[in-house]
Design a protein around this motif. Sequence first.
Motif, PDB file in Angstrom:
ATOM      1  N   ILE A 294      39.971  31.837  42.287  1.00 14.82           N
ATOM      2  CA  ILE A 294      38.547  31.540  42.106  1.00 14.82           C
ATOM      3  C   ILE A 294      38.290  31.289  40.621  1.00 14.82           C
ATOM      4  O   ILE A 294      38.542  32.156  39.792  1.00 14.82           O
ATOM      5  N   ASN A 312      40.003  34.798  38.966  1.00 12.25           N
ATOM      6  CA  ASN A 312      40.798  35.903  39.515  1.00 12.25           C
ATOM      7  C   ASN A 312      42.259  35.499  39.641  1.00 12.25           C
ATOM      8  O   ASN A 312      42.983  36.033  40.465  1.00 12.25           O
ATOM      9  N   ARG A 315      44.634  38.091  39.867  1.00 16.23           N
ATOM     10  CA  ARG A 315      44.202  38.965  40.961  1.00 16.23           C
ATOM     11  C   ARG A 315      42.778  39.469  40.813  1.00 16.23           C
ATOM     12  O   ARG A 315      41.980  39.312  41.708  1.00 16.23           O
ATOM     13  N   LYS A 316      42.457  40.086  39.678  1.00 16.26           N
ATOM     14  CA  LYS A 316      41.088  40.563  39.494  1.00 16.26           C
ATOM     15  C   LYS A 316      40.368  39.648  38.512  1.00 16.26           C
ATOM     16  O   LYS A 316      41.002  39.054  37.661  1.00 16.26           O
ATOM     17  N   PRO A 317      39.033  39.572  38.637  1.00 16.54           N
ATOM     18  CA  PRO A 317      38.319  38.662  37.750  1.00 16.54           C
ATOM     19  C   PRO A 317      38.469  39.037  36.277  1.00 16.54           C
ATOM     20  O   PRO A 317      38.292  40.206  35.906  1.00 16.54           O
ATOM     21  N   ASP A 337      39.508  46.738  34.554  1.00 22.05           N
ATOM     22  CA  ASP A 337      39.855  46.083  35.811  1.00 22.05           C
ATOM     23  C   ASP A 337      39.240  44.699  35.950  1.00 22.05           C
ATOM     24  O   ASP A 337      39.864  43.785  36.459  1.00 22.05           O
ATOM     25  N   GLU A 338      37.977  44.597  35.540  1.00 19.69           N
ATOM     26  CA  GLU A 338      37.248  43.364  35.821  1.00 19.69           C
ATOM     27  C   GLU A 338      36.336  42.980  34.666  1.00 19.69           C
ATOM     28  O   GLU A 338      35.669  43.834  34.091  1.00 19.69           O
ATOM     29  N   ALA A 340      33.523  39.580  33.918  1.00 20.20           N
ATOM     30  CA  ALA A 340      32.968  38.371  34.524  1.00 20.20           C
ATOM     31  C   ALA A 340      31.729  37.911  33.780  1.00 20.20           C
ATOM     32  O   ALA A 340      31.172  38.640  32.957  1.00 20.20           O
ATOM     33  N   ASN A 341      31.341  36.666  34.089  1.00 16.09           N
ATOM     34  CA  ASN A 341      30.065  36.103  33.617  1.00 16.09           C
ATOM     35  C   ASN A 341      29.902  36.196  32.104  1.00 16.09           C
ATOM     36  O   ASN A 341      28.915  36.714  31.608  1.00 16.09           O
TER      37      ASN A 341
END
Lengths: 433, 174
Positions: A294, A312, A315-317, A337-338, A340-341
Amino acid sequence: MKSIKGILITLLVLVVTVQAHAQRLRGTAQPSQIRATPIAIVPFKVLDETVVFEHQLDQVVGNDLYATGKFEPIPKEKFLTLPSRREEIRAKDWRFINAEILVYGEIWSLGGDRYEVQFNMHDVARDQQVGQTLRIPNLTKETIRAASHIIADKVYEAFTGNTGAFNSKIAYVEKVRVESQRHRYKLMVADWDGYNSVERYASWSPILSPDWSPDSQDIAFVNLTSKGPVIKVLNVQSGNTETIASFKGVNAAPSWSPDGTKIAYSSSRYGSPDIFVYDTATREHKRVTTHYGIDTEPSWAASGRSLLFTSNRSRKPQIYRYDLFDSSISRMTFEGDESANASYDPQGKNMVMVHEGGNIVLMDAQSNELMWLTRAKFDESPSFSPNGDMVLYMTEQGFEPTMIVASADGRVRTKVEFVQGDVREPAWSSLRK
Amino acid sequence: MNRKIGLMLTILMSLMLAACAGKKEGPVVDDTSTTATTGGVGDANKPYRYSDLSASELEALGIYGDPLNEKVVYFEYNSTAIDRRSQVILSAHAGYLADNGGINVSLEGHADERGTRDYNLALGERRANVVSDFLAANGSQSNNRTISYGEENPVDTSHTESAWQRNRRVEIKY
């Protein structure tokens, strides 16, 4: 303006010192502890005492300046005198309450519903007027509140050397229950503090991801339709909309290029969501990423040379950067872990992002150090003020969606008080031209 | 957390498992009844027409009654993997849709509120696509239409693990 620039030079030493200090602290894990400048904003004297205004201009100016984290308005109950003219100022009254900057002025009635605000800034330590008397003409009872934002911008610019952002706008989405199962989604536009909100677009299906064009004339956004999520562009003035991406699958996360000629977005038309760039002149769509993971939430660097995006692919974003010149892709975030944006501030010094699913975090573009603006679980949708000094985002307080402006140094957080209801997806405009 | 399993690997495994399950017993085609919910096979160990499982085996998976009545399948956080319960439900639908070709099926993908809204639009679409692929791989002759609502249409708006579980879903509509 010229006189303000003159003062700027006299204040240069102070500004440089503060900025050097800020730079040193930026990127550390804790918000900086630089002292905010105490400022006294005297209630503006209304010369025609029969006139009553709905808003206290001094209050609005104070709220504006406080939100940047750089100013500490002194409660007016402490003021010993309430001057409205130069000859009424006694510096010791203001030194006594530790004010370093004084703002004062008058509201003139010009007959009918016409008013003019005249105001001055005063350097208390030097007991000197800063610049000339400034005038804001052509006001009405309806529009006079906006004069506060002009005053705040002038004060901000005179004492920080940075451009003020108080005359910019915000857009956000309000979800309104109409019947038990039906909701109306409204794309709203308001002053930066949430006042003056006006509905500019409405839909029976969700609206998300508004993004302002750099000239603040248009807003790109996502609207879920029966065909799926499509990207529309709204002209704020006329209310007209145009659909620019309604390809098969998901069309999402529009982001205007700094020069206004392109809109980057995510589309899954070829299977998995990739980043595309739409040219507003030629209306051509160019695919720029091709990964099976994605890829979404593109956001331009101020230079227009590169795009941040969420992917991702590991795997993780996490946040990646695509270079539009050599097409290289580099991973930007590794911590946690993540992430985004993400988006850059206009200077490209920091990027702001959603970290670990719900913290708003700044990352120093040079050192990659992180600074947590918030440590809540459900904070989202961060966007920088057009001068990069503040971050607008959504949180939740007592189960109520709450819009917050935080100073980018992490010191101050203020609620965008005039925005209420089930609101989400705030986006800060560019500077008004 | 299931996310640790590679996405593609998970999909492949799901498809292989389903394919194995399908081989044990092909779809029953002698019954011309069009009622979706009736078993009518008369086998106590296999009460429902589009499932190979007994009632107790189904109940162990949280499926009470005909799996064809289940119109929602659920996912782990940030995952598109189809779990055992979903395989049984989707296999039943695939069987029915194999016997009744040409049905228009709408697959609506959803995510929980965690993660960003645009990312969740993509995630919801992936879930819908995985379900569509699963149905097709198991013989469905339906015309599938996938649509993502991301996190915009939760069935439960509370911030609890159980709410999130219910919101991470694909709704099968036909």
